[in-house]
Every structure is written in C-alpha cells, then in structure tokens.
Design an enzyme around this catalytic site. Structure first.
Site, PDB file in Angstrom:
ATOM      1  N   SER A  29       0.835  -1.198   0.000  1.00 40.72           N
ATOM      2  CA  SER A  29       0.000   0.000   0.000  1.00 40.72           C
ATOM      3  C   SER A  29       0.868   1.245   0.000  1.00 40.72           C
ATOM      4  CB  SER A  29      -0.922   0.010   1.213  1.00 40.72           C
ATOM      5  OG  SER A  29      -0.183   0.399   2.353  1.00 40.72           O
ATOM      6  N   LYS A  30       0.204   2.378  -0.095  1.00 43.21           N
ATOM      7  CA  LYS A  30       0.943   3.643  -0.256  1.00 43.21           C
ATOM      8  C   LYS A  30       1.930   3.908   0.878  1.00 43.21           C
ATOM      9  CE  LYS A  30      -1.814   6.171  -3.495  1.00 43.21           C
ATOM     10  NZ  LYS A  30      -3.201   6.532  -3.542  1.00 43.21           N
ATOM     11  N   ARG A  31       1.634   3.347   2.057  1.00 46.97           N
ATOM     12  CA  ARG A  31       2.569   3.640   3.150  1.00 46.97           C
ATOM     13  C   ARG A  31       3.931   2.960   2.940  1.00 46.97           C
ATOM     14  NH1 ARG A  31       2.512  -0.665   7.042  1.00 46.97           N
ATOM     15  NH2 ARG A  31       0.889  -2.104   6.339  1.00 46.97           N
ATOM     16  N   HIS A  32       3.996   1.977   2.027  1.00 51.67           N
ATOM     17  CA  HIS A  32       5.289   1.335   1.738  1.00 51.67           C
ATOM     18  C   HIS A  32       6.081   2.100   0.679  1.00 51.67           C
ATOM     19  CE1 HIS A  32       2.663  -2.074   3.063  1.00 51.67           C
ATOM     20  NE2 HIS A  32       3.680  -2.187   3.892  1.00 51.67           N
TER      21      HIS A  32
END
Ligand code: GLU
Length: 488
Positions: free
Chosen positions: A260-263
């Site tokens: 996801s975007k947090r990665h």
C-alpha cells in the site's frame, strides 16, 4: 489450439497499480509467446467508482510500459480499449437468455430486506447466502411487486446451473498456475447479475465480454478465484466455451502485508514521477512470480517474452522489494542512450535555468553525473552546482573543514593565480590540474587534499562528478570567481 487471446481488464477506480501492471505484463508475455492477441478492456460498470482521469492514467501507464494492446475500437488510427459502459446494449440479451433457460430470476428484495437477511446470518454466526426468496415468485406476485413500483434485479441461479452441468455441488477447475481448485457451490449465494437500474455486475459482464471477445485464457490475480466459480457457471449456462484460468499470487510489501501507499509508490505513474524508468519497472515486475531460465535478471521485455512459460509462474505470493527495484533502476539508467537520458532528466531540472548550458555542456554534465543515479530524480541534487553562475551554495562543514584550512587557502590562491592563464578545454585542464597537483605534492600536500580544496570552493561539496569536466562545463570565469569568493 485455437488462437490465444488474453486480456487485461482494469476497473478505473484508481491509477494503474503495479499489481495490475504485472498481471497485464504476464498476459502480454503469454500472448507474445503464443502469437496471440492482447486485449484491453476497461471495466467501468460501476459508474460511481470510476472516472475518466483513471481511464486515461491506465491508458498512458500501459503505453509507457510498452504493453500495447492489439485491438479495440479505432480512435484516430490507434486502438482504444473496449469499454464496458459503451457496451451496455449487448448485456440484456444474454440476461434474457438466462431468464428463459431458468438460470436466472427476478429479485424484488429491497436493500432493507437484504440487510435484514444479512443481519440474521451474522447473528446466527453463519456465512451469508441469499435466501432465494424470489426464486419461485408467480407472475401475479411479480406483477403486484411491480405495481408497488419495485424494479427487479436479476439473480443467477447457482444451484440450477451447477446441477445442469455437474454431478455434485462441487465445482472444480484446473488452474494454469495453481493446479486443481474446487469449491462447494452451495456456499455461493444466488448473486446479482444485473442491478435494478439495468447495470450489469462485474461477474456477469466479464463473462459476456470474455466470451464475445473469444478470450482463451484468463490470467489475473488470485483474489478473483472465488469469482471464477461464478463465472464458469455463467459460461456454461449460456453454452459458451469456458476459457482456461490462471491465477497469480499476490504482491506483498517487504513486511509481508498488502502493498500500500505507506510502503512507497504503488501506481505506475507514481513510480514514473519519482524517477523510475518504465523499462526497469517492467523488468522488475516480471520477476514477481517468474524467473528467467538462465538466471539473468536484467532483461528487456522482448527477451523475457521469448523465455516466458506460464506453467513456470510461481503460485505463491511475491515480495515487492523496493531496494531491488532501485538497483535495477540504477542499472537501466546506466544503459540508457545519452540522448534519451538527457530528455528524461529535463523533467527533474526545471528549477534550474538550462539555458546556462550549451547542448554540448548539458550532454557532458549528464555523462559525468549519471553513474551514481538511482532514480532519475536524484539528478536534481546531483547537478545543483552546475548552475547559478558565480554563486554556489557551500555546505557549512565543507566551509569550515575544507575551505577554511590553511592548506586550502594556499591552494585556492595559487589556483586563481595560475588558472587565469589556462586554456579552458577539458583536455588542457586535465594536464594543468595534473601539474598543479604535482607542484603541491612536492610541497608535501597530498593530491587528494589539493583537489578537495578546489572542488569544495567550486562546487560547495567534497564529492561529485569528475572535476576536470566540471571545471570545463562551468567555464573559466565562473570557476575563478567561485574560487576567489572562498579566499578569505
Ligand atoms: N475489473 C476486474 C479488476 O480490476 C478484472 C478482473 C478480471 O480480470 O476478471 O479487478
């Protein structure tokens, strides 16, 4: 074997995700390997969740990755994708056929009634399946409900279709990637194939389209396995040939959770924006679940296509190693022809006045700064000292620890003194600097220390691109002025 025809069928509810790019790539490779066709179909039946902006992004991203599709409606000499919302007149016909054959029925249940059913199932700790309340409504009952103003949705009759084509409630298929898979169809509720507003649902439209587009192999993410059973039954109920299915493992983040975007970036366009080359990205995603037979990981798509075998795709999940992608990207940057690289880098140089450099100087600057680039965007910082004329930003420690030392001050003074008479070509500078270093070496100053002083004053840093070339690009005037400014 009949013609291989595969497709990528993204829903435009977001920008093209790398996971979808990988699925697209595997389909594309399979088509290339088998002289088949690769079709793009935009699945936008859910109008609320889709937007033209995302459609354009999908289009552009696939093209940027080189995953060109082979057919579709002609839009000014090139193929547009098939788009489900433009095919709405096709879907009702087969709904009628399913109704006529008894494989589908009208359902008048209101959202509240369905909600109540679900609630009850939750309370009884049971998985929810539709009650089939509307399966056997009489014509009078239906007329009465219609008169109340209710509009029916159409549901697919799972048990009927299963019983018509299979001996038991177990539905089995041979997955190209995962091997034999099966499910007890009693666990599949009669699902809606057309909403009360006339919009076809995904599981229905996908079958009609795959059948009419003569898709021979459906290769997609394993999150669609549970849909496959529903789809097989619709294919069978309509007498269509059932395609082969292949389900790919998921792509996980390095911490094993869903990517996801947090990665980091997840959309192809975000990777591009951050300075990844699409050639690197495509090569990298090919290795998520597939490995080249010769172990040679860096490979352009056409070479991958020659080597690609669908049976060799790993059935397990793959880890998206951003570090590996970075390594690959730096490799592709090194391999990129200089003119292409010059063009691509411009996007990251907008804060500078490129007109300060001639084309030849720009070329040379790129040549001497490309080596350590991991992302194209790294160029922004890497070349800052080539701009700004006599002004250069000097890092505070460089000032105190390098420029301000007695030796450096001495070096800079004689540099200014001597350099004003030098002919300012790279070749000549090479010789002059060599002699300059030797002179200091004889005075007991290490060549490295001599060069540090010059580099620090002229670039504001202690590390950077080849010094001779840097001086040549900056020009005599700028170099001498910068050196002078550092003399106390
Ligand atoms: N529109 C579906 C998705 O984006 C396509 C699934 C399929 O390939 O059938 O997930």
């Amino acid at each position: 074997m009949s013609e291989v025809r595969v497709r990528i069928a993204p829903s435009p509810s977001g920008n093209l995700h790398v996971g979808t790019a990988r699925t697209a790539l595997f389909n594309y490779l399979f088509a290339k390997k088998n002289n088949g066709k690769f079709v793009l179909r935009i699945e936008d039946t859910d109008a609320e969740r889709t937007s033209q902006e995302y459609v354009d992004n999908i289009f552009d991203s696939l093209k940027a990755l080189g995953l060109n599709w082979d057919e579709g409606p002609d839009v000014g000499g090139e193929y547009g994708p098939y788009t489900q919302s433009q095919r709405f007149d096709i879907y009702p016909k087969y709904i009628q056929e399913l109704l006529d054959k008894g494989f589908a029925y009208e359902c008048f249940c209101t959202p509240e009634e369905l909600e109540a059913e679900k609630e009850e199932a939750t309370q009884n700790k049971k998985a929810y399946v539709y009650s089939k309340k509307c399966e056997n409504l009489t014509e009078e009952e239906k007329a009465k409900l219609r008169a109340e103003g209710r509009k029916p949705a159409i549901r697919f009759n799972v048990a009927k279709a299963q019983a018509a084509f299979h001996d038991s409630s177990i539905l089995e298929f041979e997955d190209l990637v995962k091997g034999k898979l099966h499910m007890d169809t009693n666990l599949i509720g009669d699902f809606v194939i057309m909403k009360s507003n006339g919009a076809p649902t995904y599981n229905y439209a996908v079958v009609i389209d795959d059948a009419l587009m003569k898709i021979s192999h459906v290769i997609r993410g394993e999150d669609h396995i549970s849909n496959t059973y529903k789809q097989i039954l619709i294919f069978e109920a309509l007498g269509f040939e059932v395609p082969r299915f292949g389900h790919l493992g998921m792509i996980l983040a390095p911490d094993r959770s869903k990517l996801s975007k947090r990665h980091g970036a997840t959309a192809v366009s975000d990777f591009v924006e951050q300075g990844y080359l699409t050639e690197a990205l495509v090569n990298f995603v090919a290795l998520l679940g597939w490995a080249p037979s010769d172990g040679e990981e860096i490979k352009p798509v056409d070479k991958i296509a020659e080597d690609f075998r669908i049976g060799e795709i790993s059935s397990s999940n793959s880890i998206f190693e951003y570090d590996k992608l970075k390594w690959m990207n730096s490799h592709y940057i090194k391999m990129l022809p200089i003119e292409e690289l010059k063009e691509k880098l411009k996007k990251y140089l907008t804060k500078y006045d490129l007109s300060e450099l001639t084309d030849a100087q720009y070329t040379r600057m790129v040549e001497i700064t490309r080596e350590p680039l991991i992302l194209l965007s790294d160029i922004t910082d890497a070349v800052s000292y080539f701009f700004g004329g006599e002004n250069v930003e000097i890092e505070p420690e460089v000032q105190t620890e390098v420029i301000d030392t007695e030796i450096s001050q001495d070096v800079l003074k004689s540099f200014v003194e001597q350099a004003k008479d030098w002919e300012w070509s790279e070749e000549n500078l090479h010789e002059k600097l060599e002699a300059f270093r030797s002179e200091y070496k004889e005075k007991g100053v290490k060549p490295k220390v001599t060069m540090w002083a010059i580099r620090a004053a002229i670039t504001g840093r202690t590390r950077g691109a080849d010094m001779t070339a840097t001086l040549a690009i900056l020009g005599k005037d700028n170099c001498i002025k910068r050196a002078k400014r550092s003399i106390k």
